[in-house]
Design an enzyme around this catalytic site. Structure first.
Site, PDB file in Angstrom:
ATOM      1  N   ALA A  37      37.602  44.227  39.295  1.00 48.48           N
ATOM      2  CA  ALA A  37      36.192  44.614  39.301  1.00 48.48           C
ATOM      3  C   ALA A  37      36.042  46.088  39.647  1.00 48.48           C
ATOM      4  CB  ALA A  37      35.425  43.761  40.313  1.00 48.48           C
ATOM      5  N   GLY A  82      41.240  42.088  41.273  1.00 54.69           N
ATOM      6  CA  GLY A  82      41.028  40.833  40.569  1.00 54.69           C
ATOM      7  C   GLY A  82      42.052  40.582  39.482  1.00 54.69           C
ATOM      8  N   GLU A  85      44.844  38.999  41.159  1.00 55.04           N
ATOM      9  CA  GLU A  85      44.447  37.629  41.500  1.00 55.04           C
ATOM     10  C   GLU A  85      44.557  36.713  40.283  1.00 55.04           C
ATOM     11  OE1 GLU A  85      41.296  38.387  45.146  1.00 55.04           O
ATOM     12  OE2 GLU A  85      40.631  38.776  43.115  1.00 55.04           O
ATOM     13  N   GLU A 105      41.638  46.808  47.738  1.00 53.31           N
ATOM     14  CA  GLU A 105      40.297  46.628  48.302  1.00 53.31           C
ATOM     15  C   GLU A 105      40.094  47.325  49.648  1.00 53.31           C
ATOM     16  OE1 GLU A 105      40.695  43.297  45.321  1.00 53.31           O
ATOM     17  OE2 GLU A 105      41.997  44.361  46.721  1.00 53.31           O
TER      18      GLU A 105
END
Length: 208
Positions: A37, A82, A85, A105
């Site tokens: 993101a 992400g 992930e 992050e």
């Protein structure tokens, strides 16, 4: 959000397909698998994002337990946030030597809410997982291969051939057997061996 919704719809549609025995997830082009993101440009707060996030995780795949088809991550370039992930939500990871993985992050005041914090520590040794999260550093495919998260590392020009070889081996298996194995792994990871063995899962019964 549009991409997220599209991916969720694709996975949901694939769940009902009995004519698909293997899925390859990859990025468009060679620069990145997925950079995740837009954390800097996203005005949504962490708590708001968490409240809005889907239970299946980033890209609809990180936590998905209802897809009984083997999924291969073909990783070339960056798999960050992400994107990393999503890689962790796949069953097999084939990566190019130029692939880079990370959870950046912390460097922008966020946390990996879509599975990074809970999955990475379960897939590689605890201290290595914490080092990746705390530092925000990018790690190579070779490093994650040594940790056991990546199945195979290939030269960039050999990546497709490596993925094709895995797909060929998977497709040589009986489709019902593949579904039974993945369903069993997905549905019983939280159980003791005795509890798992006692379950009569639908895909296992179909494969008998």
């Amino acid at each position: 959000k549009e991409t997220e919704s599209e991916l969720e719809a694709i996975w949901t549609e694939l769940e009902g397909r009995m004519d698909v025995s293997c899925i390859v997830l990859t990025g468009a082009g060679e620069k990145a698998f997925s950079a995740g993101a837009d954390m800097k440009g996203n005005s949504v707060s962490g708590l708001e994002y968490w409240a809005q996030s889907r239970p299946n995780g980033f890209g609809g795949i990180t936590f998905r337990k209802t897809l009984d088809i083997p999924v291969i991550a073909r990783v070339n370039g960056y798999a960050l946030g992400g994107g990393f992930e999503m890689v962790m939500g796949c069953d097999i990871v084939i990566a190019s030597k130029n692939a880079r993985f990370g959870l950046p992050e912390a460097r922008v005041g966020r946390t990996p809410l879509d599975g990074g914090m809970v999955l990475l520590q379960r897939k590689i040794p605890h201290n290595l997982a914490m080092g990746i999260m705390f530092s925000g550093r990018q790690v190579s495919a070779d490093e994650l291969y040594r940790c056991g998260l990546v199945n195979e590392v290939a030269e960039p020009e050999d990546l497709d051939a490596a993925v094709d070889a895995w797909v060929k081996d998977i497709l040589a298996g009986a489709p019902l057997s593949l579904r039974a194995m993945k369903q069993t792994v997905n549905r019983t990871a939280h159980l003791t061996p005795a509890e798992a063995q006692a379950l009569k899962l639908p895909a296992v019964v179909d494969a008998l």
